[in-house]
Structures are given as structure tokens and as C-alpha cells.
Motif scaffolding. Structure first.
Motif, PDB file in Angstrom:
ATOM      1  N   VAL A  71       9.669 -53.360 -69.581  1.00 41.43           N
ATOM      2  CA  VAL A  71       8.361 -54.011 -69.479  1.00 41.43           C
ATOM      3  C   VAL A  71       7.959 -54.472 -70.877  1.00 41.43           C
ATOM      4  O   VAL A  71       8.121 -53.732 -71.853  1.00 41.43           O
ATOM      5  N   LYS A  72       7.434 -55.698 -70.973  1.00 43.75           N
ATOM      6  CA  LYS A  72       6.995 -56.196 -72.275  1.00 43.75           C
ATOM      7  C   LYS A  72       5.590 -55.653 -72.562  1.00 43.75           C
ATOM      8  O   LYS A  72       4.690 -55.786 -71.740  1.00 43.75           O
ATOM      9  N   ARG A  73       5.434 -55.032 -73.704  1.00 45.45           N
ATOM     10  CA  ARG A  73       4.143 -54.427 -74.081  1.00 45.45           C
ATOM     11  C   ARG A  73       3.770 -54.829 -75.498  1.00 45.45           C
ATOM     12  O   ARG A  73       4.618 -55.258 -76.275  1.00 45.45           O
ATOM     13  N   TYR A  74       2.503 -54.622 -75.866  1.00 48.24           N
ATOM     14  CA  TYR A  74       2.110 -54.798 -77.264  1.00 48.24           C
ATOM     15  C   TYR A  74       2.649 -53.619 -78.061  1.00 48.24           C
ATOM     16  O   TYR A  74       2.670 -52.482 -77.574  1.00 48.24           O
ATOM     17  N   PHE A  77       3.003 -50.736 -63.312  1.00 49.22           N
ATOM     18  CA  PHE A  77       3.920 -51.489 -64.194  1.00 49.22           C
ATOM     19  C   PHE A  77       4.757 -52.502 -63.419  1.00 49.22           C
ATOM     20  O   PHE A  77       5.216 -53.488 -63.986  1.00 49.22           O
ATOM     21  N   ILE A  78       4.915 -52.295 -62.105  1.00 52.92           N
ATOM     22  CA  ILE A  78       5.682 -53.273 -61.316  1.00 52.92           C
ATOM     23  C   ILE A  78       4.953 -54.611 -61.196  1.00 52.92           C
ATOM     24  O   ILE A  78       5.542 -55.603 -60.773  1.00 52.92           O
ATOM     25  N   GLU A  79       3.665 -54.636 -61.601  1.00 53.57           N
ATOM     26  CA  GLU A  79       2.952 -55.922 -61.640  1.00 53.57           C
ATOM     27  C   GLU A  79       3.281 -56.677 -62.931  1.00 53.57           C
ATOM     28  O   GLU A  79       2.874 -57.820 -63.095  1.00 53.57           O
ATOM     29  N   ARG A  80       3.968 -56.015 -63.845  1.00 49.10           N
ATOM     30  CA  ARG A  80       4.254 -56.638 -65.149  1.00 49.10           C
ATOM     31  C   ARG A  80       5.739 -56.961 -65.319  1.00 49.10           C
ATOM     32  O   ARG A  80       6.210 -57.141 -66.429  1.00 49.10           O
ATOM     33  N   ILE A  81       6.455 -56.989 -64.206  1.00 49.70           N
ATOM     34  CA  ILE A  81       7.872 -57.368 -64.253  1.00 49.70           C
ATOM     35  C   ILE A  81       8.033 -58.691 -63.501  1.00 49.70           C
ATOM     36  O   ILE A  81       7.050 -59.231 -62.983  1.00 49.70           O
ATOM     37  N   SER A  82       9.231 -59.187 -63.400  1.00 52.24           N
ATOM     38  CA  SER A  82       9.406 -60.493 -62.763  1.00 52.24           C
ATOM     39  C   SER A  82       9.065 -60.423 -61.274  1.00 52.24           C
ATOM     40  O   SER A  82       9.187 -59.364 -60.645  1.00 52.24           O
ATOM     41  N   LEU A 116      10.632 -61.607 -58.842  1.00 52.83           N
ATOM     42  CA  LEU A 116      11.827 -61.285 -58.061  1.00 52.83           C
ATOM     43  C   LEU A 116      12.049 -59.765 -57.993  1.00 52.83           C
ATOM     44  O   LEU A 116      12.219 -59.199 -56.922  1.00 52.83           O
ATOM     45  N   LYS A 117      12.008 -59.122 -59.164  1.00 52.88           N
ATOM     46  CA  LYS A 117      12.208 -57.660 -59.205  1.00 52.88           C
ATOM     47  C   LYS A 117      11.126 -56.939 -58.416  1.00 52.88           C
ATOM     48  O   LYS A 117      11.393 -55.972 -57.714  1.00 52.88           O
ATOM     49  N   ARG A 118       9.896 -57.426 -58.582  1.00 57.96           N
ATOM     50  CA  ARG A 118       8.768 -56.786 -57.889  1.00 57.96           C
ATOM     51  C   ARG A 118       8.919 -56.895 -56.375  1.00 57.96           C
ATOM     52  O   ARG A 118       8.719 -55.941 -55.633  1.00 57.96           O
ATOM     53  N   THR A 119       9.290 -58.094 -55.911  1.00 61.04           N
ATOM     54  CA  THR A 119       9.451 -58.326 -54.479  1.00 61.04           C
ATOM     55  C   THR A 119      10.533 -57.415 -53.922  1.00 61.04           C
ATOM     56  O   THR A 119      10.384 -56.828 -52.853  1.00 61.04           O
ATOM     57  N   MET A 120      11.615 -57.270 -54.688  1.00 61.82           N
ATOM     58  CA  MET A 120      12.708 -56.406 -54.237  1.00 61.82           C
ATOM     59  C   MET A 120      12.240 -54.964 -54.116  1.00 61.82           C
ATOM     60  O   MET A 120      12.558 -54.271 -53.156  1.00 61.82           O
ATOM     61  N   TYR A 121      11.478 -54.524 -55.111  1.00 65.73           N
ATOM     62  CA  TYR A 121      10.984 -53.140 -55.059  1.00 65.73           C
ATOM     63  C   TYR A 121      10.053 -52.941 -53.861  1.00 65.73           C
ATOM     64  O   TYR A 121      10.166 -51.963 -53.121  1.00 65.73           O
ATOM     65  N   LYS A 122       9.154 -53.882 -53.659  1.00 61.58           N
ATOM     66  CA  LYS A 122       8.183 -53.739 -52.569  1.00 61.58           C
ATOM     67  C   LYS A 122       8.884 -53.746 -51.202  1.00 61.58           C
ATOM     68  O   LYS A 122       8.495 -53.009 -50.297  1.00 61.58           O
ATOM     69  N   LYS A 123       9.910 -54.553 -51.096  1.00 62.20           N
ATOM     70  CA  LYS A 123      10.681 -54.595 -49.839  1.00 62.20           C
ATOM     71  C   LYS A 123      11.356 -53.252 -49.588  1.00 62.20           C
ATOM     72  O   LYS A 123      11.386 -52.763 -48.464  1.00 62.20           O
TER      73      LYS A 123
END
Ligand code: NI
Length: 174
Positions: free
Chosen positions: A109-112, A151-156, A158-165
Motif C-alpha cells: 500500500v502506498k503511504r506517506y 487498506f483494501i480501498e487503497r489498492i488497485s 482489480l486487486k480489491r475486486t478480486m478480494y471482495k469476490k
């Protein structure tokens, strides 16, 4: 003291914003102590109140999380009430970030890299401090929880959709 149940995605309290704490009363103090205990039991390095089903702006974190020589037998936590990020700079990749509420999943995850935090401590005293690196990542992750953001709202997408599925499928199989 009690260990509370840690809720997992897609539990509702994780996805809604938390309200500010007006008064640090006995309930809040008990919540904080329970959260510290629950976090070390899990074990994790940070925990936000929505994860135990309370939508009030409280987070706890392992006080020694950023210490590379950390002794795991020492369990000290810090609590922040109404924490806010008032300044941020730099950029860092949080490698394999995970969350006690997001089961079986980690992602970069990209963070400050640096954040300045303003909050109240458990006594209600105003505090302000700078966090860098691991501590900055913990602050951003936990404060996100207070805004209903995992944090899954801060990834791509595509990755998020896969996780939610994957989660939806697991729930169907129950
Ligand atoms: Ni989390």
C-alpha cells in the motif's frame, strides 16, 4: 479487562465513519484497556475501535512497534483519542500491509512516509507528534479505520475486486 471480538470485513461498523469522543469517561477508558489487550492477544500492532464494533474515534498501537530490537514479551500500548493527521510528506510503500479485520490478505500500500498527528491522550491532554516509517504507516492505517476505510480501498481496483469476490464466495459457502 476483557478481550473483545475483532470484526472482519464486510461487517458494517468497519465501513462507517466513527464519531469524535466528547468525554473520556469510564466506558472509553475501559474500551481502551480492552482494545490494548485484544490487540496483543490477536496479535497485532494497531487496533481501531470500529474493529471491536465501537464507532468512536479511538485507536491503540504497540508502543514498541517501530523498535527493530523489540522484545515481544514487553506489551506496552499507546492510545490516541480523536487522532488527526495534520501534516504529511514523502512517500513509502508499506510492504505486505495486513489488517486483523481483513482475513487472509496482504498487499503493498502506498503511504506517506512522515505524518504529524494531533490527538488527545488517555488523560485528555492535547498531544502532537511526528511519526515516520512504520509508525507513520500504523497511524495512517488506524486513522483510516476511523473514517470507515480499510487498506483494501487503497489498492488497485482489480486487486480489491478480486478480494471482495473471494470473501463473497466464502460467505456463500457458509
Ligand atoms: Ni486494520
Amino acid at each position: 479487562m476483557a478481550i473483545r471480538k475483532i470484526l472482519t470485513y464486510p461487517e458494517k461498523s468497519l465501513l462507517q465513519p466513527s464519531i469524535k469522543v466528547d468525554t473520556i469517561d469510564e466506558d472509553i477508558k475501559k474500551l481502551i484497556i480492552d482494545m490494548g489487550e485484544t490487540m496483543f492477544d490477536a496479535p497485532g500492532v494497531g487496533l481501531a475501535s470500529p474493529q471491536v464494533g465501537v464507532n468512536k474515534r479511538v485507536i491503540v498501537y504497540d508502543s514498541n512497534a517501530a523498535n527493530p530490537d523489540k522484545d515481544d514479551s514487553i506489551q506496552e500500548f499507546t492510545a490516541l483519542i480523536n487522532p488527526e493527521i495534520i501534516d504529511s510528506s514523502g512517500s513509502i510503500i508499506s510492504e505486505k500491509e495486513g489488517c486483523l479485520s481483513v482475513v487472509d490478505y496482504t498487499s503493498d500500500v502506498k503511504r506517506y512516509e512522515n505524518v504529524t498527528i494531533k490527538a488527545l491522550d488517555i488523560e485528555g491532554k492535547h498531544i502532537e507528534f511526528e511519526a515516520q516509517g512504520i509508525l507513520a504507516i500504523i497511524m495512517q492505517h488506524e486513522i483510516d479505520h476511523l473514517d470507515g476505510i480499510l487498506f483494501i480501498e487503497r489498492i488497485s481496483v482489480l486487486k480489491r475486486t478480486m478480494y471482495k469476490k473471494k470473501i463473497a464466495k466464502m460467505q456463500d459457502n457458509h
